[in-house]
Design an enzyme around this catalytic site. Structure first.
Site, short mmCIF file in Angstrom:
data_model
loop_
_atom_site.label_atom_id
_atom_site.label_comp_id
_atom_site.label_asym_id
_atom_site.label_seq_id
_atom_site.Cartn_x
_atom_site.Cartn_y
_atom_site.Cartn_z
N ASP A 81 -4.09 6.79 -6.49
CA ASP A 81 -3.10 7.78 -6.10
C ASP A 81 -1.72 7.24 -6.50
O ASP A 81 -1.60 6.12 -6.99
CB ASP A 81 -3.20 8.09 -4.61
CG ASP A 81 -2.95 6.87 -3.75
OD1 ASP A 81 -3.17 6.95 -2.53
OD2 ASP A 81 -2.52 5.83 -4.29
N ASP A 102 -11.84 12.90 -2.04
CA ASP A 102 -11.76 11.54 -1.51
C ASP A 102 -11.43 11.64 -0.03
O ASP A 102 -10.68 12.55 0.37
CB ASP A 102 -10.67 10.72 -2.23
CG ASP A 102 -9.31 10.87 -1.55
OD1 ASP A 102 -8.60 11.84 -1.88
OD2 ASP A 102 -9.00 10.05 -0.64
#
Ligand code: 6HD
Length: 374
Positions: free
Chosen positions: A94, A268
């Site tokens: 991320d 996720d």
């Protein structure tokens, strides 16, 4: 099949649900896919060989944590994240933005980026869109996320609009910083909170950037499930169908089923690992709180039909004892069990879509959860 390029193949659709594959140099991701979260270079309480054996094709690494410790430059000197943690399959990282907002002492957010104090040692850091992409490159990430601003809900529409427009400008800067890396991808992130018109604008503008994939962000931040699902129904039709869609931070098994039904390809969530460490087991008959006294002398396993040793070979009584005693093995076994359950769910989803019976699979799965524990 691996390729020198990043290639998404949409293999089949079943109503809104999609069956696909993302092929990359480090391996192929079967979608719909669940990505275990490897926060600081480890999927907590797990060996990565076990994570792979549960069926994971890709894991997530958190840029915020890794940039603070051991730092991106040190990871690069050590040969990159894949080599350091011994995971040779794809890794998605991320941007760090979400955790800067949620974990650090945020000092400033402006057009240039974010300035924050480390939660580790209080040191001051500045992260621009360019620096976020640089860090993810130093880590060796296969799928990199743009820097964005995710606002918690509920929020004022004006605030949501400001953050969404900033994120669009940051997406363009990240695209330039990422450049052309054939075997890798940079995904944009759709923002817009719970305001449909802002979601549509964000998706339309990101689609113009012709990125290799698109995440839906700004959800699972406090809104009810029906609002999250409504935002998916608003956003997904505007995104290009031939690119993968990734719903960030989601979710429970129920969230996943209902999001797959609306066209999400990748997920996720810390849910299976974090809740496992706290004694919560997800099973095909619903959630089991192993801390509950009713398990104290139950010598049955969580599910004798499973192929996972943590699920099939260990008694509830032992799991109950370990969790009550706060023994590390309790969290290890329940994390293993939960990750395996999530991957079994994803495998069942992929098989149902392939056979054109996803709606029945979803209804049957939800009905079995409701029947309650074995
Ligand atoms: C757990 N919920 C969650 N929502 C998220 C949104 C983002 C985002 N960048 O909008 C990132 C991580 C997230 N995790």
């Amino acid at each position: 099949m691996t390729t020198e390029n990043f290639q998404f193949t949409l293999k089949k659709t079943d109503a809104g649900a999609r069956l696909g594959e993302v092929s990359m140099p480090r391996g192929t991701i079967r979608t719909p896919a669940f990505m275990p979260v490897g926060t600081v270079g480890t999927v907590k309480a797990m060996y990565l060989d076990q994570v792979r054996e549960t069926g994971a094709d890709i894991i997530l690494g958190n840029t915020y944590h890794l940039m603070l410790r051991p730092t991106a430059e040190r990871v690069a000197r050590l040969g990159g994240l894949h080599k350091l943690i011994r995971w040779e399959h794809p890794i998605l990282t991320d941007s760090g933005g979400f955790q800067v907002m949620s974990l650090s002492g945020l000092r400033k957010l402006d057009e240039q980026g974010v300035t924050f104090k480390s939660h580790v040692d209080g040191s001051l850091h500045h992260m621009s869109p360019e620096r976020s992409i640089e860090i993810q490159g130093l880590l060796g990430s296969d799928i990199q996320m743009q820097l964005d601003e995710c606002v918690a809900l509920p929020a004022e529409p004006k605030e949501i609009e400001r953050a969404m427009e900033l994120s669009l400008r940051w997406a363009e800067r990240c695209k330039v910083a990422f450049g052309n890396q054939p075997g890798k991808a940079m995904f944009g992130i759709v923002q817009g909170g719970d305001v449909p018109a802002l979601r549509v604008r964000s998706a339309e503008e990101l689609a113009k950037l012709d990125l290799k994939g698109y995440a839906v962000g700004g959800l699972a931040v406090g809104e009810p499930q029906d609002v999250m699902l409504k935002m998916l129904e608003t956003t997904l039709p505007v995104l290009p169908g031939e690119k993968p869609r990734y719903l960030m931070g989601v979710g429970t098994p129920d969230d996943i089923l209902k999001s797959v039904a609306r066209g999400i390809d990748m997920f996720d969530c810390v849910m299976p690992t974090r809740s496992g460490r706290h004694g919560l087991a997800f099973t095909r008959r619903g959630k089991v709180n192993i801390r509950n006294a009713r398990h104290a002398e139950d010598m049955r396993p969580l599910d004798e039909q499973s192929n996972c040793p943590a699920t099939r070979d260990y008694s509830r009584a032992y799991l109950h004892h370990l969790v009550r005693a706060n023994e590390a093995l309790g969290g290890m076994l329940l994390s293993w069990h939960n990750l395996n359950y999530y991957q079994e769910l994803m495998q069942g989803i992929r098989k149902a879509i392939a056979e054109g019976r996803f709606a029945d699979f979803m209804a049957e799965t939800i009905e079995e959860w409701a029947r309650g524990d074995l």
